[in-house]
Design a protein around this motif. Structure first.
Motif, mmCIF file in Angstrom:
data_model
loop_
_atom_site.group_PDB
_atom_site.id
_atom_site.type_symbol
_atom_site.label_atom_id
_atom_site.label_comp_id
_atom_site.label_asym_id
_atom_site.label_seq_id
_atom_site.Cartn_x
_atom_site.Cartn_y
_atom_site.Cartn_z
ATOM 1 N N ILE A 5 -0.326 -7.585 -20.954
ATOM 2 C CA ILE A 5 1.422 -8.331 -21.610
ATOM 3 C C ILE A 5 1.142 -9.248 -22.223
ATOM 4 C CG2 ILE A 5 2.014 -10.600 -20.015
ATOM 5 C CD1 ILE A 5 1.792 -8.890 -17.475
ATOM 6 N N GLU A 6 0.140 -9.843 -22.491
ATOM 7 C CA GLU A 6 -0.491 -10.651 -23.834
ATOM 8 C C GLU A 6 0.165 -9.838 -25.447
ATOM 9 O OE1 GLU A 6 -4.285 -13.192 -22.569
ATOM 10 O OE2 GLU A 6 -4.473 -11.060 -23.782
ATOM 11 N N LEU A 7 -0.208 -8.313 -25.324
ATOM 12 C CA LEU A 7 0.164 -7.797 -26.438
ATOM 13 C C LEU A 7 1.801 -7.485 -26.514
ATOM 14 C CD1 LEU A 7 -2.303 -4.658 -26.709
ATOM 15 C CD2 LEU A 7 -1.800 -6.315 -28.057
ATOM 16 N N MET A 8 1.972 -7.282 -25.358
ATOM 17 C CA MET A 8 4.295 -7.526 -25.522
ATOM 18 C C MET A 8 4.734 -8.104 -26.015
ATOM 19 S SD MET A 8 6.420 -4.714 -24.354
ATOM 20 C CE MET A 8 6.021 -3.993 -23.444
ATOM 21 N N ASN A 9 3.869 -9.922 -25.244
ATOM 22 C CA ASN A 9 4.438 -11.359 -25.644
ATOM 23 C C ASN A 9 4.198 -11.559 -27.263
ATOM 24 O OD1 ASN A 9 4.953 -11.939 -23.450
ATOM 25 N ND2 ASN A 9 2.847 -13.117 -22.857
ATOM 26 N N LEU A 10 3.553 -11.130 -28.272
ATOM 27 C CA LEU A 10 3.150 -10.975 -29.331
ATOM 28 C C LEU A 10 3.447 -9.988 -30.006
ATOM 29 C CD1 LEU A 10 -0.979 -11.093 -29.526
ATOM 30 C CD2 LEU A 10 0.765 -12.441 -30.195
ATOM 31 N N LYS A 11 3.947 -8.546 -29.193
ATOM 32 C CA LYS A 11 4.647 -8.163 -29.853
ATOM 33 C C LYS A 11 5.956 -8.170 -30.054
ATOM 34 C CE LYS A 11 6.751 -3.317 -29.235
ATOM 35 N NZ LYS A 11 7.158 -1.832 -28.353
ATOM 36 N N SER A 12 6.940 -9.262 -29.211
ATOM 37 C CA SER A 12 8.158 -9.886 -29.209
ATOM 38 C C SER A 12 8.669 -11.005 -29.973
ATOM 39 C CB SER A 12 8.569 -10.235 -28.072
ATOM 40 O OG SER A 12 7.523 -11.081 -27.475
ATOM 41 N N VAL A 13 7.613 -11.718 -30.614
ATOM 42 C CA VAL A 13 8.065 -12.386 -32.210
ATOM 43 C C VAL A 13 8.377 -11.756 -33.013
ATOM 44 C CG1 VAL A 13 6.919 -14.025 -33.136
ATOM 45 C CG2 VAL A 13 5.349 -13.300 -30.867
#
Length: 90
Positions: A5-13
């Protein structure tokens, strides 16, 4: 280690939302080659802050990839194969 989930949030920046001054320069990331693969990955994530968005000198960089492996699996494979994280980028 970052979870999915943290990786997905970082990816969407969005790259436009960050100035170069707020990004980690990849040239400054140093990984201890004597550590295990999971330790190297943790060290990389701790230093780079966002593995999808960083800078190299004055250039902002956003990376993406596709394929069947997760980002963590792909990074683990790079580390396992002996890649070093020092660059020759000026």
């Amino acid at each position: 280690m970052l979870n999915s989930i943290e990786l997905m949030n970082l990816k969407s920046v969005a790259i436009a939302d960050y100035s170069k001054d707020n990004l980690v320069d990849l040239r400054n990331v140093k990984i201890d080659s004597g550590k295990s693969v999971p330790e190297k990955m943790n060290e990389y994530f701790e230093q780079i802050k966002n593995p999808y968005l960083f800078k190299v000198g004055d250039m902002r960089v956003k990376i993406s990839f596709n394929g069947e492996r997760s980002f963590s699996e792909a990074l683990g494979a790079v580390i396992s194969n002996g890649a070093n994280f020092q660059t020759n980028l000026g």
